[in-house]
Every structure is written in structure tokens, then in C-alpha cells.
Write an enzyme that holds these catalytic residues in place. Structure first.
Site, short mmCIF file in Angstrom:
data_model
loop_
_atom_site.label_atom_id
_atom_site.label_comp_id
_atom_site.label_asym_id
_atom_site.label_seq_id
_atom_site.Cartn_x
_atom_site.Cartn_y
_atom_site.Cartn_z
N GLU A 1 0.81 -1.23 0.00
CA GLU A 1 0.00 0.00 0.00
C GLU A 1 0.84 1.28 0.00
O GLU A 1 0.53 2.22 0.73
CB GLU A 1 -0.92 0.02 1.23
CG GLU A 1 -1.90 -1.12 1.24
CD GLU A 1 -2.72 -1.18 2.51
OE1 GLU A 1 -3.90 -1.50 2.41
OE2 GLU A 1 -2.18 -0.94 3.61
C1 TNX Z 1 -4.32 -4.07 4.74
S1 TNX Z 1 -2.58 -6.17 4.11
C2 TNX Z 1 -3.06 -3.75 5.23
C3 TNX Z 1 -2.91 -3.29 6.61
C4 TNX Z 1 -4.22 -3.17 7.31
C5 TNX Z 1 -5.11 -4.33 6.94
C6 TNX Z 1 -6.42 -4.35 7.68
C7 TNX Z 1 -1.53 -5.21 4.19
C8 TNX Z 1 -0.27 -5.71 3.80
N1 TNX Z 1 -1.89 -3.98 4.57
O1 TNX Z 1 -2.22 -2.09 6.64
O2 TNX Z 1 -3.99 -3.17 8.68
O3 TNX Z 1 -5.36 -4.30 5.58
O4 TNX Z 1 -7.16 -5.49 7.39
#
Ligand code: TNX
Length: 527
Positions: A333
Site C-alpha cells: 500500500e
Molecule cells: C491491509 S494487508 C493492510 C494493513 C491493514 C489491513 C487491515 C496489508 C499488507 N496492509 O495495513 O492493517 O489491511 O485489514
């Protein structure tokens, strides 16, 4: 008179026969039958019941030969059994009968074992101490649930007769704990480790940094922990691990045969670091600490040299603290980092991990750059979406990148079970027990060679989870299903059989003080 006595004898025989042939869970007070040999999670590779059960008594010894490591596993077993049985259970080198932990060559691999049980005793044989430890977890689950209590229970302590032969399907059976969004103390982490050990997990992935908190002391950048660790989601006091705290977690996890995989999430998810050192920001201005739950708004400054001094120092200190082979660099992300910057960053940072002797793990977005040789990508996408991304991951896998599967709509333990679940998130949908269990890691991602799949990992993100009871409620009953996906041969996969074995875990969790979601998909024994 005579006739009457015969009649009575007949009734008694009938009652006894019913006891022998009923394999379901008997009420505790009449549980004179051992639990069925195969009633274990994760399902063992092979189970051959037969012969008389073994009964643990006040005379039972735990024999471990002259290996120090077997001795440690023996002491661990004694610690599990002594409070509830009330027996002394001395751990000795030699003697006859009893429970024997034996290291020997055989078809056990690094983690497998064989358990033989009969009237004279129980023998667990393995090539490595980890195998003995996993065999001990099987033995533990074969005993009545009351064995988990910390006060003396009536017993009897019977182990069904027969043989279990067991090796894991995958080498990576992980659980991730997000200690950044909410901080969890060393004792709270240990508590989670103990739950993982019961199901033969072997990796504890700690998500040590994120926008809301930096949780590990770094001597060369002290404000990361003292400032960056000073809060959490909702504005609570947060916290961080000193180096000694972290070493204690590593030591404790190792005593349960789990390897700690530390994660520093970069270049996104870095607000806590950016808030601690103004220099790390492209504009030289430190943002305030962040206590909300948004994602994707922060990025290290890819064009500044100081960024790489920072990364080098952090990775050097963390690698020095970590005996395990892996270091997770996040990479998910990074919505505030341009694609070109992301690739530049990963090209510079991955060699730093190698320089300090570690192997890179990254979230699967890493496959959008060039994964280093030997790197692992942790896939967290969903069914039916992101075809392009799946294709990228598959291509990397064909080029040698190992894959750890954490599909969010299956094994993200922070997803709500259904719309009534008070905790958790639902961006990946609701995930009840059956959905979580019922898929095959070996056939999950199209185009990924089977041998590229290294295993599974269940992340527990903690935006909404503030304390150990919250963790338990989301992890149970889904966590054991992840363990089974990682350990058990695909041929044993069967929802109907699994839900029966899962139901039998309920009383064990009650005895352990694990508060779990009483999923309507499982016929839990009456409380
Ligand atoms: C996605 S999965 C994220 C996290 C969040 C999560 C909550 C991922 C690698 N990143 O930053 O905490 O979703 O479900």
C-alpha cells in the site's frame, strides 16, 4: 433370582459395550475412554489406531535420554501436565515405560515425528527437537481438555493406543501480530505464542512499525521508539520493545519452536518514523503522530540519501537482534510513493537486507519491483479480483520467488465473522470458519508452481483490537484452520471431519481461558 442376576449382568455388559463403541465426546465425569487417536488439529498425515491405551499416573516419568534439547521439550511437557494431573512427572534420562522423547534418524524431516502409544507407554520419536515438540502437542491434544487447567483435575489421563506418523506439508506456517496499531506487551505476545505452539505454527511475524507506532528500540535513531512509539490507534499510550524485550520474545518463541520474522514496513506505512525525524521527510517537516486508521498516506523520501542511512541502521540493528533467517520489509500500500520511486527504493533496500545476512520477505506488491534472489512474497489479495496482480505474482513465482499465502478474504483474522461481530474490519468481506478453512493453498494462485508455495500465514491486524481477549476472539476458531492448511496433507482436507475435530477444541479453549467466537457453523459441545 438367578434369572434376575443374569439380566443385570446383561445390562451391565450393554452399558460397557456402549462405552467402548461410542467415539463422541463423553461428559467429563464418565470419560473413561480415551479421545480418538486422530482427533487432533492439525490433522496428522497418518493415524493407525489400535491396542490398549496408555494411562498417565503418579508413577509416570518423562524420559529424554541425554540430549539437552530433548530435555527442554520434556520439561515443557511436564509444565503442561503437572498442574492438572497433580503428578510429579520427573524428567529423567533413563528408566522403563512412561513417556519417552527420543531423537533418532528416520523419515521425520526437520519437524515431523512419530508417536506410538500402548499399555506400556507413549514414545515420540523425531530427528530434530522441533519434531519432538510438535509430537508433544499431539500428545497434549489426545489427553482430555481438562489437562489444560491449572488446578488438579480428576482424570483419568488416557492416551489412545496406536501410531501417528506426521510431517508438515509446508515449511512456513506463520502468524502475524500487528503490534503497531495497538501495542501488546511482551507477556501478551508470549500468551499468543503459546496458543500458536498448540497448533504447530513455526513463524511469528511481528509487524513492528506502521503509521501509528514504531515499536522497537533502534540505538542510532532513538526517537523512533521514544516519540514514534508513544501512541497508538485511538490515542492510547502505545509503547515499544527495548532490545532486551525483543530478545526475550525471540527466546520465548524459540523455546516453542517458532522463529520470529520482524517487519519494518517501508516505504509507506511510515508516519511514526517521519514524525520522529524531520530529516526523513522530503520537505524537512515532521508530521504529527497519527492515531487514526487510514492507510496509504505516508512515504519515506526516496530521493534523499539520509533515507538510506536510516534504512541501513535500522536493518543492521534489527538483523543483529534476530537469529532467524528472514527480515520482512513490508512494501504494501505505498500509495504515496510513485511506481518509479518504489522500484528505486526496493532496488536499494533489498541488498541491505542481504548485506546483514538476512533473506527478504515483502508483501506481494514487491513483485511489482524486482524481488531479490531467494526473496519471499506474501500474497494478501482476494478471490476474483486483481487478475493482473495475481499474474505478476505468478510470474515472480516462476522466476524463483517463494510465495506465502495470506489471502485476506480467507485468513485475515481481523475480518469480521459476520455482520454481528463487534470487532474487526470487513473490507475483504465477512469470513466465517468454513470459508477460512475450505481452500487449498497448493492450488490457490493460478500459474504458481506448487513448489513455489512455501506455506500460509494468518495476519492479525489490530486497528480494532486493543487487548488479548480481542485477539483471542478473532483468532479462535479460525487460527487452527490456518494451522491445518499449512501442516496437513491435502488428502486429509475435509470440512465435515474438520468441524467435528474443531468442536472438540471448544472445551480445551474453555480450560485455557481462550474466549472464542461460537461460530454457528460448528456444533460446539454444550457448556
Ligand atoms: C491491509 S494487508 C493492510 C494493513 C491493514 C489491513 C487491515 C496489508 C499488507 N496492509 O495495513 O492493517 O489491511 O485489514
Amino acid at each position: 433370582m438367578r434369572r434376575h442376576r443374569l439380566h443385570l449382568l446383561g445390562s451391565l455388559l450393554l452399558v460397557a459395550a456402549a462405552g467402548v463403541f461410542t467415539s463422541g465426546a463423553a461428559p467429563a465425569s464418565t470419560a473413561a475412554q480415551p479421545r480418538p487417536l486422530g482427533q487432533v488439529i492439525p490433522a496428522p498425515a497418518s493415524v493407525t489406531p489400535g491396542g490398549a491405551p496408555y494411562r498417565i499416573t503418579g508413577d509416570t516419568r518423562i524420559r529424554v535420554g541425554d540430549s539437552r534439547e530433548a530435555h527442554r521439550v520434556g520439561e515443557y511437557l511436564a509444565d503442561v501436565l503437572r498442574p492438572s494431573t497433580g503428578y510429579p512427572l520427573p524428567v529423567t534420562e533413563r528408566g522403563a515405560g512412561g513417556i519417552r522423547l527420543r531423537l533418532a534418524q528416520g523419515p521425520y524431516g526437520a519437524e515431523g515425528y512419530r508417536l506410538d502409544s500402548g499399555r506400556g507407554g507413549v514414545t515420540i520419536t523425531a530427528a530434530r527437537p522441533a519434531g519432538l515438540f510438535h509430537g508433544v502437542q499431539t500428545l497434549r491434544q489426545l489427553l482430555p481438555a481438562a489437562v489444560e487447567r491449572d488446578t488438579v483435575q480428576p482424570g483419568p489421563w488416557l492416551v489412545a493406543g496406536g501410531t501417528v506418523r506426521d510431517v508438515p506439508r509446508y515449511p512456513w506456517r506463520g502468524a502475524m501480530l500487528d503490534v503497531s496499531r495497538h501495542f501488546f506487551t511482551v507477556d501478551e505476545v508470549k500468551r499468543y505464542v503459546d496458543r500458536l505452539a498448540l497448533y504447530k505454527f513455526n513463524k511469528l511475524h511481528l509487524h513492528l512499525s506502521d503509521d501509528q507506532g514504531w515499536r522497537i528500540a533502534i540505538d542510532s535513531w532513538p526517537r523512533l521508539a521514544t516519540h514514534g512509539g508513544s501512541t497508538e490507534v485511538g490515542g492510547g499510550p502505545g509503547g515499544f520493545y527495548t532490545k532486551d524485550d525483543y530478545r526475550e520474545i525471540v527466546r520465548y518463541a524459540a523455546s516453542r519452536h517458532l522463529e520470529v520474522v520482524p517487519e519494518i514496513d517501508m516505504p509507506g506505512h511510515t508516519n511514526a518514523a517521519l514524525a520522529s525525524y524531520a530529516d526523513l521527510n522530503c520537505d524537512g517537516v515532521a508530521p504529527p503522530l497519527y492515531t487514526g486508521t487510514a492507510v496509504g498516506f505516508s512515504s519515506l523520501c526516496v530521493g534523499k540519501e539520509v533515507t538510506y542511512d536510516f534504512v541501513d541502521d535500522v536493518i543492521r540493528e534489527l538483523a543483529a537482534l534476530t537469529p532467524g533467517r528472514y527480515l520482512h520489509i513490508g512494501g504494501d500500500e505505498a500509495h504515496s510513493t510513485s511506481h518509479a520511486d518504489y522500484v528505486t527504493f526496493m532496488d536499494r533496500v533489498q541488498p541491505v537486507v542481504a548485506k546483514y545476512g538476512k533473506t527478504v520477505v515483502g508483501w506481494h506488491q514487491l513483485t511489482g519491483a524486482t524481488p531479490a534472489e531467494g526473496a519471499l512474497a506474501q500474497y494478501w489479495g482476494l478471490d476474483g479480483t486483481g487478475a493482473e496482480e495475481k499474474a505478476r505474482v505468478a510470474k515472480a513465482a516462476r522466476n524463483g520467488t517463494g510465495i506465502v499465502l495470506s489471502p485476506a478474504d480467507r485468513i485475515y483474522l481481523d475480518m469480521k465473522y459476520d455482520r454481528t461481530t463487534p470487532l474487526g474490519l470487513s473490507w475483504a468481506g465477512y469470513v466465517e470458519v468454513k470459508r477460512s478453512y475450505d481452500w487449498d493453498p497448493g492450488a490457490y494462485l493460478p500459474g504458481v508452481p506448487e513448489d513455489a508455495v512455501r506455506g500460509v500465514e494468518a495476519p492479525l491486524w489490530t486497528e480494532t483490537l486493543e487487548n488479548p481477549a480481542h485477539l483471542d476472539h478473532m483468532a479462535f476458531p479460525r487460527l487452527p484452520g490456518v494451522a491445518e492448511l499449512g501442516w496437513s496433507p491435502a488428502a486429509t482436507h475435509d470440512w465435515e471431519d474438520y468441524r467435528t475435530r474443531l468442536a472438540a477444541q471448544g472445551p480445551r479453549w474453555d480450560a485455557l481461558g481462550v474466549g472464542y467466537h461460537r461460530s454457528p457453523q460448528v456444533d460446539w459441545p454444550a457448556e
